[in-house]
Write an enzyme that holds these catalytic residues in place. Structure first.
Site, PDB file in Angstrom:
ATOM      1  N   ARG A 126      -2.636  -7.888  12.835  1.00 11.83           N
ATOM      2  CA  ARG A 126      -1.709  -7.055  13.609  1.00 11.83           C
ATOM      3  C   ARG A 126      -0.879  -7.949  14.530  1.00 11.83           C
ATOM      4  NH1 ARG A 126      -2.809  -4.089  10.365  1.00 11.83           N
ATOM      5  NH2 ARG A 126      -3.682  -2.003  10.406  1.00 11.83           N
ATOM      6  N   THR A 185     -15.413  -4.633   5.010  1.00 10.51           N
ATOM      7  CA  THR A 185     -15.433  -4.519   6.475  1.00 10.51           C
ATOM      8  C   THR A 185     -15.761  -3.094   6.923  1.00 10.51           C
ATOM      9  OG1 THR A 185     -13.047  -4.398   6.305  1.00 10.51           O
ATOM     10  CG2 THR A 185     -13.958  -6.456   7.123  1.00 10.51           C
ATOM     11  N   ASN A 209     -19.559 -10.031 -18.937  1.00  9.91           N
ATOM     12  CA  ASN A 209     -18.665  -9.934 -20.091  1.00  9.91           C
ATOM     13  C   ASN A 209     -17.461  -9.031 -19.798  1.00  9.91           C
ATOM     14  OD1 ASN A 209     -18.162 -10.465 -22.949  1.00  9.91           O
ATOM     15  ND2 ASN A 209     -18.557  -8.263 -23.198  1.00  9.91           N
ATOM     16  N   ASP A 245      -5.780  -7.039  -6.134  1.00 10.35           N
ATOM     17  CA  ASP A 245      -7.004  -6.756  -5.376  1.00 10.35           C
ATOM     18  C   ASP A 245      -7.718  -5.541  -5.968  1.00 10.35           C
ATOM     19  OD1 ASP A 245      -8.946  -6.869  -3.433  1.00 10.35           O
ATOM     20  OD2 ASP A 245      -7.729  -5.872  -1.905  1.00 10.35           O
ATOM     21  N   LEU A 246      -8.340  -5.747  -7.136  1.00 11.24           N
ATOM     22  CA  LEU A 246      -9.064  -4.642  -7.790  1.00 11.24           C
ATOM     23  C   LEU A 246     -10.578  -4.796  -7.632  1.00 11.24           C
ATOM     24  CD1 LEU A 246      -6.905  -4.162 -11.038  1.00 11.24           C
ATOM     25  CD2 LEU A 246      -6.706  -3.008  -8.836  1.00 11.24           C
ATOM     26  N   LYS A 247     -11.018  -5.851  -6.975  1.00  8.41           N
ATOM     27  CA  LYS A 247     -12.441  -6.053  -6.636  1.00  8.41           C
ATOM     28  C   LYS A 247     -13.368  -5.775  -7.818  1.00  8.41           C
ATOM     29  CE  LYS A 247     -11.768  -5.026  -1.707  1.00  8.41           C
ATOM     30  NZ  LYS A 247     -10.386  -4.547  -1.693  1.00  8.41           N
ATOM     31  N   LYS A 259       0.438  -8.078  -2.450  1.00  8.57           N
ATOM     32  CA  LYS A 259      -0.851  -7.552  -2.891  1.00  8.57           C
ATOM     33  C   LYS A 259      -0.690  -6.211  -3.591  1.00  8.57           C
ATOM     34  CE  LYS A 259      -4.364  -4.899  -1.180  1.00  8.57           C
ATOM     35  NZ  LYS A 259      -5.566  -4.483  -0.470  1.00  8.57           N
ATOM     36  N   HIS A 313     -16.378  -5.688 -10.287  1.00  3.39           N
ATOM     37  CA  HIS A 313     -17.831  -5.742 -10.063  1.00  3.39           C
ATOM     38  C   HIS A 313     -18.474  -5.052 -11.261  1.00  3.39           C
ATOM     39  CE1 HIS A 313     -21.327  -4.958  -6.959  1.00  3.39           C
ATOM     40  NE2 HIS A 313     -21.730  -5.526  -8.084  1.00  3.39           N
ATOM     41  N   ASP A 314     -18.890  -5.841 -12.242  1.00  6.14           N
ATOM     42  CA  ASP A 314     -19.433  -5.268 -13.484  1.00  6.14           C
ATOM     43  C   ASP A 314     -20.246  -6.350 -14.166  1.00  6.14           C
ATOM     44  OD1 ASP A 314     -19.730  -3.632 -15.835  1.00  6.14           O
ATOM     45  OD2 ASP A 314     -17.825  -2.654 -15.363  1.00  6.14           O
ATOM     46  N   ILE A 315     -20.697  -6.115 -15.395  1.00  4.38           N
ATOM     47  CA  ILE A 315     -21.445  -7.163 -16.092  1.00  4.38           C
ATOM     48  C   ILE A 315     -20.483  -8.316 -16.400  1.00  4.38           C
ATOM     49  CG2 ILE A 315     -23.219  -5.626 -17.032  1.00  4.38           C
ATOM     50  CD1 ILE A 315     -21.663  -5.715 -19.716  1.00  4.38           C
ATOM     51  N   GLN A 371      -8.159  -0.291  11.498  1.00  2.00           N
ATOM     52  CA  GLN A 371      -8.803  -1.609  11.519  1.00  2.00           C
ATOM     53  C   GLN A 371      -9.565  -1.773  12.829  1.00  2.00           C
ATOM     54  OE1 GLN A 371      -9.004  -3.505   9.015  1.00  2.00           O
ATOM     55  NE2 GLN A 371      -7.121  -3.605   7.813  1.00  2.00           N
ATOM     56  N   ASP A 378       0.832  -1.199   0.000  1.00  2.17           N
ATOM     57  CA  ASP A 378       0.000   0.000   0.000  1.00  2.17           C
ATOM     58  C   ASP A 378       0.867   1.249   0.000  1.00  2.17           C
ATOM     59  OD1 ASP A 378      -2.419  -1.408  -0.047  1.00  2.17           O
ATOM     60  OD2 ASP A 378      -2.379  -1.699   2.117  1.00  2.17           O
ATOM     61  N   GLY A 432      -0.380  -5.617   5.915  1.00  6.27           N
ATOM     62  CA  GLY A 432       0.176  -4.366   5.421  1.00  6.27           C
ATOM     63  C   GLY A 432       1.092  -3.744   6.442  1.00  6.27           C
ATOM     64  N   ARG A 433       0.524  -2.772   7.187  1.00  3.02           N
ATOM     65  CA  ARG A 433       1.364  -1.904   8.014  1.00  3.02           C
ATOM     66  C   ARG A 433       2.161  -2.617   9.095  1.00  3.02           C
ATOM     67  NH1 ARG A 433      -3.667   2.027   8.375  1.00  3.02           N
ATOM     68  NH2 ARG A 433      -4.589  -0.021   7.959  1.00  3.02           N
TER      69      ARG A 433
HETATM   70  O1  C5P Z   1      -2.057  -2.168   6.766  1.00  2.00           O
HETATM   71  P1  C5P Z   1      -3.077  -3.262   6.927  1.00  2.00           P
HETATM   72  O2  C5P Z   1      -2.480  -4.567   7.394  1.00  2.00           O
HETATM   73  O3  C5P Z   1      -4.282  -2.829   7.711  1.00  2.00           O
HETATM   74  O4  C5P Z   1      -3.561  -3.521   5.447  1.00  2.00           O
HETATM   75  C1  C5P Z   1      -4.550  -4.448   5.166  1.00  2.00           C
HETATM   76  C2  C5P Z   1      -4.692  -4.594   3.695  1.00  2.00           C
HETATM   77  O5  C5P Z   1      -5.827  -5.430   3.454  1.00  2.00           O
HETATM   78  C3  C5P Z   1      -4.962  -3.290   2.960  1.00  2.00           C
HETATM   79  O6  C5P Z   1      -4.367  -3.417   1.675  1.00  2.00           O
HETATM   80  C4  C5P Z   1      -6.468  -3.242   2.847  1.00  2.00           C
HETATM   81  O7  C5P Z   1      -6.903  -2.585   1.683  1.00  2.00           O
HETATM   82  C5  C5P Z   1      -6.814  -4.727   2.738  1.00  2.00           C
HETATM   83  N1  C5P Z   1      -8.156  -5.050   3.171  1.00  2.00           N
HETATM   84  C6  C5P Z   1      -8.625  -4.820   4.459  1.00  2.00           C
HETATM   85  N2  C5P Z   1      -9.895  -5.150   4.807  1.00  2.00           N
HETATM   86  C7  C5P Z   1     -10.694  -5.702   3.904  1.00  2.00           C
HETATM   87  C8  C5P Z   1     -10.241  -5.964   2.597  1.00  2.00           C
HETATM   88  C9  C5P Z   1      -8.956  -5.608   2.279  1.00  2.00           C
HETATM   89  O8  C5P Z   1      -7.890  -4.333   5.311  1.00  2.00           O
HETATM   90  N3  C5P Z   1     -11.915  -6.045   4.243  1.00  2.00           N
END
Ligand code: C5P
Length: 239
Positions: A182, A119, A70, A62-64, A35, A66-68, A191, A14, A211-212
């Protein structure tokens, strides 16, 4: 098949620039799965996927989508040509869209995994979006995961608090990819529902997205090792 726990840790890149992303990847020698989300992809473009592949890294795109059906099928084919290992679609796109995504990926292509409920949504949002009385979020997540099963997708994305319910309903039919991780003592930041790698492992998560806790650590490689230990052993490291 991925057998080693380190290969089931997906590090979320990220960051906003190619240079930062690749520096992180090069720092995390032990990391094999990364990711790429909407921000980095929109900043840098698909050539980053080629650079990760050149470094022998797996990509979770992770581009999620969501479309038709095709349009989603076309996007999945493009991602498949770029060699990604896993990508996301929204379960709310409907069963036909989910099937189209899976068929576009083909038997050798990426694992198409469905996002159930973001979430960030609370009960009132679900009521507003879907036009029904407030529901239990976890029930709604399990119901939407059922759509992924119906479309024969291999997995879903779910928060640590939802993994057990999904596994109880669908067992190993669905792999669960879990963000919101975490290490003990880390700042949860934005979060609200999070767990340690050990807790996620014990709940049955197949992959964790971190991530972090790794990328913002003073020593990201050491943090990766701590995450890997915790995930592999199911025991929390000392805070
Ligand atoms: O930094 P952190 O560990 O919180 O990052 C979590 C990663 O997971 C981020 O890239 C965030 O977009 C992704 N994510 C999330 N919760 C979701 C779906 C994806 O935290 N429900």
């Amino acid at each position: 098949m991925i057998d080693f726990p380190k290969d089931r840790i997906i590090v979320a890149l990220d960051v906003a620039a190619r240079k930062q992303a690749l520096e992180l990847v090069d720092t995390l020698e032990e990391g094999s799965f990364f990711k790429v989300g909407a921000q980095l992809f929109s900043e840098v473009g698909p050539s980053l996927l080629d650079e990760l592949r050149k470094r022998d890294k797996r990509v979770f795109l992770d581009l999620k989508f969501h479309d038709i059906p095709n349009t989603v099928a076309g996007a999945v084919r493009a991602a498949t040509r770029r060699g990604v290992q896993m990508l996301t679609v929204h379960a709310a796109g409907g069963e036909a869209m989910l099937r189209a995504a899976r068929e576009a990926a083909g038997p050798e292509g990426p694992d198409v995994v469905a996002v159930t409920l973001l979430t960030s949504l609370v009960s009132e949002d679900v009521e507003q979006v879907f036009g029904r009385s407030p529901v239990s979020l976890v029930d709604e997540v399990v119901r939407l995961a059922g759509l992924a099963v119906a479309a024969q997708l291999p997995g879903v994305v779910a928060s640590p608090t939802e993994v057990k319910s999904i596994k109880r309903s669908y067992g190993d039919v669905l792999k669960v990819v879990t963000p919101g991780i975490r290490l003990p003592g880390d700042d949860p930041a934005d979060q609200s529902r999070y767990a340690t790698p050990a807790d996620a492992a014990r709940a049955g998560a197949n992959f964790i997205v971190v991530g972090r806790s790794i990328t913002a650590a003073k020593d990201p490689a050491a943090a990766f090792e701590a995450v890997a230990q915790s995930f592999a052993t199911g025991r929390n490291p000392e805070a």
